[in-house]
Design a protein around this motif. Structure first.
Motif, PDB file in Angstrom:
ATOM      1  N   HIS A 136      -7.249   8.074   1.422  1.00 54.74           N
ATOM      2  CA  HIS A 136      -8.015   6.887   1.066  1.00 54.74           C
ATOM      3  C   HIS A 136      -7.551   5.677   1.899  1.00 54.74           C
ATOM      4  CE1 HIS A 136      -9.829   3.817  -1.536  1.00 54.74           C
ATOM      5  NE2 HIS A 136      -8.643   3.249  -1.618  1.00 54.74           N
ATOM      6  N   TYR A 137      -6.252   5.552   2.062  1.00 56.58           N
ATOM      7  CA  TYR A 137      -5.737   4.397   2.809  1.00 56.58           C
ATOM      8  C   TYR A 137      -5.723   4.596   4.317  1.00 56.58           C
ATOM      9  CZ  TYR A 137      -4.391   2.013  -1.465  1.00 56.58           C
ATOM     10  OH  TYR A 137      -4.415   1.362  -2.655  1.00 56.58           O
ATOM     11  N   LEU A 191       0.830  -1.204   0.000  1.00 59.21           N
ATOM     12  CA  LEU A 191       0.000   0.000   0.000  1.00 59.21           C
ATOM     13  C   LEU A 191       0.867   1.258   0.000  1.00 59.21           C
ATOM     14  CD1 LEU A 191      -2.870  -1.053   2.421  1.00 59.21           C
ATOM     15  CD2 LEU A 191      -2.663  -1.340  -0.040  1.00 59.21           C
ATOM     16  N   TYR A 230      -4.719   2.124   7.155  1.00 63.14           N
ATOM     17  CA  TYR A 230      -3.891   1.073   6.563  1.00 63.14           C
ATOM     18  C   TYR A 230      -2.435   1.537   6.459  1.00 63.14           C
ATOM     19  CZ  TYR A 230      -8.003  -1.607   5.114  1.00 63.14           C
ATOM     20  OH  TYR A 230      -9.152  -2.350   5.092  1.00 63.14           O
TER      21      TYR A 230
END
Lengths: 620, 459
Positions: free
Chosen positions: A545-546, A437, A549
């Motif tokens: 968005h992540y 990611l 994460y």
């Protein structure tokens, strides 16, 4: 009497690894020689006419971020650009471009010719001589030329004792129509490298004038094609479509009936082939229940009549290849221009290498590309870049440059190779990256360009562009952070309604982390965002968005780096470490990992063994 | 604990007390050679064969007995191991050990043989835990559970979970790395139902505390008003004067615990302070502790004086809330009462029995009731591997968190949203890694192997 010239760095081979290595070495300002067996095929795409794809596209972006050449050349030669996985999330988007084979080659040669500090000569290297200290120093060629240098980089591709198979026809070649390198393997064996044998293959090439395109699905490029290089402003050519067709049960029947004539099944091939790039005969055998397999018909170039049928790599005899082609819808009357073939070649198990790509046995000798057991242009170029940089750094007595698994796919690639070795052609996949990611194509420059600047491999133009990009991102971040939204205002209510409510005043960066809130929505509500650089807002959007994460992966990276800081002395006596099993000892001795993190990546090293090693190192 | 050593270690493997036979175990590279020095006739004997011989030093004969050796890695520790089965006198054992020490062996630290077995890959962590539990098992049911765990039952369960999740990972990874392959991984593979399935398995495993209970003991709390006979009950069950019994209310002020073996189950019996409104600081603290213990308990034994029947003090019954329990009406010899078979409090049915706790004849009836409760509780333990430690529970809990997020992503996709393959794959990877913490680790290479064996991949 042989003529001898002296350089700082010699690159042997001018394929994708060699060109990238030569350019990298020359960028660092050292006097570099590029030796090619054939001046006409510098930068040749031996197999499919495409660059990029999943993980491979990431590699190209990273090469570009370090001011390498592959991305820029692809942008010049591309005839169709597609962003794969567009809808599956930013981290797994893979840029891919079909290329005009001729344009690519021409552009690459022109690039090499225009590179300062770089000399190119045509000569086949037959031998490497060491100096009195046992370091690589001189290359002997088939022309009588001899060259010596402080570092030598070997990028032999499939040329080392290359052997082509078409049915039971065999002949030595580096690739179709080119001479293999038969002597250098002897040199490597004399230097006590253990050679292995790998195999790869390629499909027949078809005459576009004899293809009935009306029977195919069309696969067009993206509406807004995106270039590979962070430097490319616009793409020079119009895009061409590819086409898709399928094999069928009749084709499979023909293959099955002739299986005994395939060199792999007849036992004529000793090398291991790639599992992810199987020949059509392999696919038919291994997935017998599948009634058809996809074939992508890729144009080889704007002016070329050749078509590359991606998906049916084969080494069956030519009459069987013809029968296969003629039983495929749309190819009933198609002429084969060049036969498909399998090629076997020598490689050195990459556990012989350090993370710098210098061999452990012979100082000043670096290896890159297929000689290290990899497959793929991008994998080759990535190693070429790193080997070229390190060869030049060593020639200048400067510290080496390495990337780790959390820095880049390049780091994952090299770490996998040197710590685990490979017994089949190694290809990069995104699933090989633990920190996927974070290692995205979109932020390759943010991850790497500053590192490149530290060692001096980034040119002025890129440096300036990069500075601008960083400024744009900082500005965008400041603007988004400065816009605070009160939940009681009209916009605040709209946001709350869309994303499940919130109490306190929040800034736009925080609000963007909400999965239901998109950048487009904010752009509609807050017009000031539209004045910001698109690339910068997109970057912030992806980071938001992540959200959590990324936080988690960053924490994991911290732990990983702690382990990576725990260095294991080169002369570590594993036998003396209490509690290591014999098997673990053998593996550690064979691999001599540089750090605890690397040791953990060696297969068969148990968590318990790692703990023991950790305690031992800390006590030393 | 000190570092693992690779020198030869020796220790008595049987209990350190005088006995008919004692086994001395020696492990490490060269163990056999040491034994040969003490028993020359042992040289040349092949592994796994019992050999009768005498252990002699230059000065004297130590003992005679059976010698056997195991070649690495086919031994308990994975190293070369020698065992001497000799006479069990303390002096004999000491002499034999001293002889090995004189030859260079070192005394084994506690648990060192097992630790070596673990480090040499002979046991995984759950098996090592099982072995420790087996050695510590004091009841039949504990022994059976530990033996199952040592045999790899729990480890296999975790490995199976990991394999199941890895299968999901492979699907997500294939969708990412091979976008041209027309893999309809989402619908074809039924990822969502598989995630649901594993999650429900996890929920059962976490909720089911019986494995840990069986290992740590089933807690049975005795509660009631002061002087209702709680301590008398405790003494009756333990068969000794565990608790001080007196007619003075408030005699028991702290929680008194005893360990019992009831029908093979380990039971921790907790006698508590009488529950009443108290003013004494110590007694108040005792009452607080009683309440806490009742909350922890798996079974509550509520003791109440027959003279007060059918009134139950709410100060006492509040501790029954949501708990399994039995109501024991005491002193029925003094106050004979008519009792129902059971009563219902807050929707839970409690058995009621009248007993004269001073009469040992009451014991079988009480035990029978408790045993029935134990059988109910542990009914499942013999069928499936149980999580026996907090470490296992934490791993499953972490994996659950990740899988739940994966479930949300899949649901969003099914509802027509985007397919966030990147985050889905990350959550699945994290779940597999969490489970892998218990037995082993996950490797990217494993994922690729799965992908290639599952899908026809590649152009």
């Amino acid at each position: 009497m042989a003529m001898k010239q002296i350089f700082d760095v010699i690159i042997v081979g001018a394929g994708h690894a060699g060109c990238e290595a030569a350019a990298a070495s020359a960028r660092l300002g050292v006097n570099t020689l590029l030796l090619t067996a054939n001046y006409d095929t510098i930068g040749q795409m031996s197999c499919n006419p495409a660059i990029g794809g999943l993980a491979k596209g990431h590699l190209v972006k990273e090469i570009d971020a370090l001011d390498g050449v592959m991305g820029r050349i692809t942008d010049k030669a591309g005839l169709q650009f597609r962003m794969l996985n567009q809808s599956k999330g930013p981290a797994v988007r893979g840029p891919r471009a079909q290329c005009d084979r001729q344009l690519y080659r021409d552009a690459m040669r022109a690039e090499m010719e225009a590179t300062p500090n770089l000399t190119i000569k045509q000569a086949m290297v037959d031998d490497i001589m060491l100096n009195a200290n046992g370091e690589a120093e001189t290359v002997i060629t088939n022309t009588g030329w001899e060259f010596s240098a402080k570092s030598i980089v070997l990028t032999t591709g499939t040329f080392l004792r290359g052997l082509i198979h078409i049915g039971d026809n065999q002949h030595n070649a580096g690739r179709a129509g080119e001479q293999a390198s038969m002597k250098l393997s002897d040199t490597l064996m004399r230097l006590e490298f253990k050679l292995g044998r790998l195999k790869t293959g390629t499909p027949p090439r078809l005459d576009t004038r004899t293809i009935d395109y009306s029977k195919f699905e069309v696969q067009a490029g993206d509406d807004t094609p995106q270039p590979f290089s962070f430097l490319t402003e616009s793409l020079p050519q119009a895009q061409l479509p590819c086409h898709v067709t399928y094999t069928n049960p009749e084709v499979h029947r023909i293959i099955r009936e002739n299986l005994h004539r395939a060199p792999m099944y007849a036992g004529n091939i000793e090398g291991t082939g790639p599992r992810y790039c199987p020949s059509i005969e392999d696919k038919v055998v291994r997935f017998a229940e599948k009634e058809n397999h996809q074939i992508f018909l890729e144009p080889e170039g704007y002016d070329s009549i050749e078509v590359y049928p991606n998906g049916i790599s084969t080494s069956l005899p030519i009459d069987v290849q013809t029968a296969i082609i003629h039983n495929i819808a749309g190819l009933e009357n198609t002429e084969i221009i060049r036969a498909g073939y399998a090629i076997e070649y020598d490689y050195i198990n990459p556990t012989e290498l350090r993370h710098t790509l210098e061999t452990k046995k012979i100082p000043n000798l670096f290896l890159a590309g297929q000689i290290n057991g990899t497959t793929g242009y991008e994998e080759a170029a990535a190693q070429g870049l790193m080997a070229g940089l390190n060869a030049a750094l060593k020639a200048n007595n400067k510290p080496f440059f390495t990337l780790d698994r959390a820095d880049a796919y390049i780091g994952v690639l090299i770490d996998d190779l040197v710590t685990r070795g490979t017994t089949e052609p190694y290809r990069m996949f995104t699933s090989r990256a633990e920190y996927r990611l974070i290692l995205r194509a979109d932020n390759a420059d943010l991850r790497l360009t500053a590192k490149g600047e530290e060692i001096g491999c980034i040119g002025r133009i890129r440096s300036e562009k990069f500075k601008q990009r960083l400024n744009d991102i900082t500005t965008a971040r400041d603007v988004l952070a400065s816009i605070k939204v009160n939940p009681h205002t009209e916009v605040g209510k709209a946001i709350a309604e869309a994303s499940g409510g919130y109490k306190d005043t929040q800034d736009l960066l925080t609000i963007l982390r909400r999965p239901q809130i998109s950048l487009e929505m904010l752009q509609e509500w807050f017009s000031e965002i539209n004045n910001l650089a698109t690339h910068a807002v997109e970057q912030l959007d992806i980071e938001s968005h992540y959200g959590g994460y990324l936080d988690r992966q960053n924490k994991e990276i911290e732990n990983f780096r702690l382990e990576a800081e725990l260095e294991i002395p080169v002369d570590m006596d594993y036998e003396s470490i209490p509690g290591l099993s014999r098997e673990v000892c053998e593996k550690l001795k064979a691999h001599t990992p540089a750090t605890l993190a690397t040791a953990g990546r060696i297969s068969g090293i148990t968590p318990a063994a790692l703990t023991t090693l950790l305690v031992h190192i800390k006590r030393m | 604990m000190a570092l693992i050593n690779n020198h030869i270690i020796a220790a008595v493997a049987t209990a350190p007390m005088a006995a008919g036979v004692a086994i001395v175990r020696i492990s490490g590279v060269g163990a056999k050679e040491l034994a040969d020095k003490l028993c020359p006739s042992f040289a040349g004997i092949s592994p796994r064969k019992m050999h009768f011989g005498k252990l002699v030093t230059q000065e004297n004969t130590l003992d005679e007995g059976l010698l056997v050796w195991f070649a690495a890695p086919n031994s308990f520790t994975g190293e070369e191991v020698v065992e001497f089965h000799g006479h069990g006198g303390r002096a004999v054992v000491k002499a034999v050990l001293d002889a090995f020490f004189a030859l260079g062996a070192k005394p084994a630290e506690a648990g060192e043989f097992t630790r070596r077995a673990f480090l040499n890959g002979k046991l995984d962590l759950t098996q090592a835990e099982g072995l420790a539990d087996l050695v510590a098992a004091s009841t039949e049911q504990q022994r059976q559970q530990a033996l199952r765990q040592m045999g790899g039952e729990l480890g296999n369960k975790f490995e199976q979970w990991r394999a199941d999740i890895m299968h999901l990972v492979a699907h997500a990874e294939a969708a990412i790395d091979f976008p041209d392959e027309e893999l309809d991984v989402l619908t074809e593979a039924g990822l969502d139902s598989k995630v649901d399935c594993i999650l429900s398995d996890f929920t059962i495993a976490i909720t089911n505390q019986t494995g840990q209970r069986l290992r740590d003991g089933f807690i049975m709390a005795v509660i009631g008003q002061p002087n209702s006979g709680k301590s008398t009950l405790t003494n009756l069950l333990t068969g000794r004067d565990t608790a001080i019994v007196s007619p003075i209310a408030g005699t028991t002020r702290d929680v008194v615990e005893s360990h019992l073996d009831i029908a093979g189950y380990p039971v921790i019996l907790a006698d508590t302070a009488g529950l009443r409104v108290a003013s004494d600081v110590i007694e108040i603290e005792g009452i607080n502790r009683a309440g806490k213990k009742a909350q922890e308990a798996d079974l509550v034994l509520l003791v109440t004086d027959a003279a007060k029947w059918p009134n139950l003090d709410p100060q006492v019954t509040k501790f029954l809330k949501g708990k399994e329990g039995v109501i024991l009406v005491s002193k029925t010899d003094i106050t004979p009462v008519e009792l129902p078979k059971d009563i219902t409090i807050d929707d839970i049915v409690y058995n009621v029995i009248g007993v004269d706790l001073t009469n040992p004849a009451a014991l079988p009836t009480i035990l029978e009731l408790i045993r029935a409760k134990l059988d109910d509780t542990f009914a499942n333990t013999t069928n499936a591997a149980q999580l026996t430690r907090q470490r296992h529970r934490q791993a499953v809990y972490d994996a659950t968190t990740h899988l739940k997020r994966a479930q949300e992503l899949l649901a969003a996709c099914a509802a027509g949203g985007s397919f966030s393959a990147d985050m889905l794959a990350q959550d699945l990877r994290d779940a597999a890694n969490a489970i892998g913490q218990v037995t082993g680790r996950t490797d990217t290479e494993d994922v690729l192997d799965l992908v290639f064996s599952t899908f026809c991949i590649g152009k």
